[in-house]
Design an enzyme around this catalytic site. Structure first.
Site, short mmCIF file in Angstrom:
data_model
loop_
_atom_site.label_atom_id
_atom_site.label_comp_id
_atom_site.label_asym_id
_atom_site.label_seq_id
_atom_site.Cartn_x
_atom_site.Cartn_y
_atom_site.Cartn_z
N ARG A 45 0.84 -1.13 0.01
CA ARG A 45 -0.18 -0.01 -0.10
C ARG A 45 0.83 1.20 0.00
O ARG A 45 0.28 2.25 -0.24
CB ARG A 45 -0.87 0.05 1.29
CG ARG A 45 -2.01 -1.16 1.11
CD ARG A 45 -2.94 -1.34 2.40
NE ARG A 45 -2.26 -1.84 3.46
CZ ARG A 45 -2.12 -3.28 3.85
NH1 ARG A 45 -2.66 -4.21 3.06
NH2 ARG A 45 -1.33 -3.42 4.95
N ASP A 106 14.68 -0.67 0.36
CA ASP A 106 15.73 -1.03 1.63
C ASP A 106 16.57 -2.16 1.25
O ASP A 106 17.68 -1.98 0.45
CB ASP A 106 14.80 -1.42 2.89
CG ASP A 106 15.39 -1.49 4.01
OD1 ASP A 106 16.44 -1.09 4.12
OD2 ASP A 106 14.79 -2.09 4.86
N LYS A 134 17.06 3.61 0.29
CA LYS A 134 17.96 3.53 1.62
C LYS A 134 19.06 2.62 1.08
O LYS A 134 19.41 1.34 1.33
CB LYS A 134 17.48 2.52 2.75
CG LYS A 134 16.63 3.41 3.53
CD LYS A 134 16.11 2.56 4.80
CE LYS A 134 14.94 3.05 5.63
NZ LYS A 134 14.47 2.14 6.49
#
Ligand code: IMP
Ligand code: MG
Length: 185
Positions: A45, A106, A134
């Site tokens: 989401r 990530d 990241k």
């Protein structure tokens, strides 16, 4: 639900900077795909807020599809590499130009498995547009073409990104002071 003002550390990206950068990305994407049509695949989401604002700046023909993946064990804040597709596309992507729109990358595990799956369906091209990267945390390679903001290794929330499913609605991105955040369980 705890008030975000009680645990926010910093607003690292205020609303106006997000919107400025998203307009630039939309322009760049529209130029790169000048004579093509794009099929945007939004990863639910977290990618929703970003996708909605980005779409407003895309000027080539675009279709929208959604996918949902779950990569975390419940409550954990680390990707495990156990990625499950919980909602698949509703359309055939063979021969189409796919642009995956995601909130944050990530370790890369989540998107690597999405990319691996979609590649088997023979798209004409497949690239990723992520709002946040990241980069220091990357463990697997993913074909990122567009990045909103590279960020340091810290837990962030707002503008699509949740903490335990809340705070996605905030129009900015902030960092969490984990000493002040009280998890529900
Ligand atoms: P990856 O598989 O390690 O690349 O994890 C990507 C997913 O982890 C994203 O789609 C987010 O849902 C979630 N995630 C990673 N870092 C954060 C963060 O700082 N805040 C909120 N969600 C995050
Ligand atoms: Mg999440």
């Amino acid at each position: 639900m705890q008030d975000w003002r009680d645990f926010i550390q910093d607003v690292i990206i205020p609303e106006h900077r997000l919107q400025e950068r998203i307009a630039e990305l939309g322009k760049e994407i529209s130029e790169d795909y000048a004579d093509k049509e794009i099929l945007v695949v939004c990863i639910l989401r977290g990618g929703v807020m970003f996708m909605c604002d980005l779409l407003k700046h895309i000027t080539v023909p675009v279709n929208v599809e959604f996918m949902a993946v779950s990569s975390y064990g419940s409550g954990a804040r680390q990707s495990t590499g156990n990625v499950r597709i919980t909602l698949d596309l509703n359309t055939n992507i063979r021969g189409r130009h796919i642009l995956i729109v995601e909130d944050i990358i990530d370790s890369g595990y989540t998107l690597a498995s999405v990319v691996e799956l979609l590649e088997t369906r023979d798209p004409a091209s497949l690239f990723i547009c992520t709002m946040l990267d990241k980069f220091e945390r990357r463990e697997v390679d993913v074909p990122i073409r567009y990045v909103g903001f590279p960020i340091e290794n810290q837990f962030v929330f707002g503008y699509g990104l949740d903490i335990d499913e809340y705070y996605r609605n905030l129009p900015f991105i902030g960092t969490v002071d984990l000493a002040k955040y009280v998890p529900k369980h």
